[in-house]
Design a protein around this motif. Structure first.
Motif, short mmCIF file in Angstrom:
data_model
loop_
_atom_site.label_atom_id
_atom_site.label_comp_id
_atom_site.label_asym_id
_atom_site.label_seq_id
_atom_site.Cartn_x
_atom_site.Cartn_y
_atom_site.Cartn_z
N VAL A 40 -4.54 6.65 -8.05
CA VAL A 40 -5.25 6.80 -6.78
C VAL A 40 -6.17 5.61 -6.55
O VAL A 40 -6.26 5.08 -5.44
CB VAL A 40 -6.02 8.14 -6.74
N LEU A 41 -6.85 5.16 -7.59
CA LEU A 41 -7.69 3.97 -7.46
C LEU A 41 -6.85 2.74 -7.13
O LEU A 41 -7.30 1.85 -6.41
CB LEU A 41 -8.48 3.73 -8.76
N ASP A 42 -5.63 2.69 -7.67
CA ASP A 42 -4.73 1.58 -7.38
C ASP A 42 -4.38 1.53 -5.89
O ASP A 42 -4.30 0.45 -5.31
CB ASP A 42 -3.45 1.71 -8.21
N VAL A 43 -4.20 2.68 -5.25
CA VAL A 43 -3.94 2.71 -3.81
C VAL A 43 -5.13 2.12 -3.06
O VAL A 43 -4.97 1.28 -2.17
CB VAL A 43 -3.67 4.15 -3.32
N TRP A 44 -6.32 2.52 -3.44
CA TRP A 44 -7.53 2.04 -2.75
C TRP A 44 -7.70 0.53 -2.94
O TRP A 44 -7.96 -0.20 -1.99
CB TRP A 44 -8.75 2.80 -3.28
N VAL A 45 -7.52 0.06 -4.19
CA VAL A 45 -7.68 -1.37 -4.47
C VAL A 45 -6.59 -2.18 -3.76
O VAL A 45 -6.87 -3.23 -3.18
CB VAL A 45 -7.66 -1.63 -5.99
N VAL B 115 0.84 -1.20 0.00
CA VAL B 115 0.00 0.00 0.00
C VAL B 115 0.88 1.25 0.00
O VAL B 115 0.59 2.24 -0.69
CB VAL B 115 -0.95 -0.01 1.21
N ARG B 116 1.96 1.22 0.77
CA ARG B 116 2.87 2.37 0.81
C ARG B 116 3.48 2.62 -0.56
O ARG B 116 3.58 3.77 -1.02
CB ARG B 116 3.97 2.13 1.84
N THR B 117 3.88 1.56 -1.24
CA THR B 117 4.46 1.70 -2.57
C THR B 117 3.46 2.32 -3.54
O THR B 117 3.80 3.23 -4.30
CB THR B 117 4.92 0.32 -3.09
N ALA B 118 2.23 1.84 -3.50
CA ALA B 118 1.19 2.38 -4.38
C ALA B 118 0.91 3.85 -4.05
O ALA B 118 0.69 4.66 -4.96
CB ALA B 118 -0.08 1.54 -4.27
N ALA B 119 0.92 4.18 -2.76
CA ALA B 119 0.66 5.57 -2.35
C ALA B 119 1.78 6.50 -2.81
O ALA B 119 1.51 7.61 -3.29
CB ALA B 119 0.49 5.64 -0.84
N VAL B 120 3.02 6.06 -2.68
CA VAL B 120 4.15 6.90 -3.12
C VAL B 120 4.08 7.09 -4.63
O VAL B 120 4.27 8.21 -5.14
CB VAL B 120 5.49 6.25 -2.69
#
Length: 117
Positions: free
Chosen positions: A55-60, A5-10
């Motif tokens: 952003v959707l990738d972070v949520w998913v 999740v951290r990687t996707a958020a960054v």
């Protein structure tokens, strides 16, 4: 926050910041009448789509991680109610055993009662 999740958020933050910078360049080049304005506007639209996807990738990714690892961030009210009922019944059983009126295994016996069957 888990690593995935951290990687996707960054990644999402970097893409969003790039998109905002690109939109500002497109806006400023449009104001100046530069030849770069049209390609920048087109790429800004494409970058906005990519940023939305990020952003959707972070949520998913967060949802998938929670589902795979069984983490529930906030217990539901029904789970809380079940725990409350269990606690009440355990307290009632312990209180009944202390009073000697419990319907447990049997009445308490003193050390001298061990020889009796």
């Amino acid at each position: 926050m888990p690593d995935a999740v951290r990687t996707a958020a960054v990644r999402a933050v970097l893409i969003m910041s790039f998109t905002i910078i690109q939109a500002m360049v497109a806006f400023l080049s449009t104001l100046t009448g530069s030849w770069l304005a049209f390609p920048m506007v087109l790429s800004s639209v494409a970058s906005t789509v990519v940023a939305t996807w990020a952003v959707l990738d972070v949520w998913v990714t967060r949802q998938v991680w929670n589902q795979r690892h069984g983490v529930v961030s906030v217990p539901s009210s029904s789970a809380r109610q079940i725990r409350r009922e269990r606690r009440r019944s355990r307290r009632a059983e312990r209180a009944a055993e202390r009073d000697g009126t419990g319907a447990g295994i049997g009445p308490r016996r003193s050390a001298g009662d061990l020889s009796r069957a």
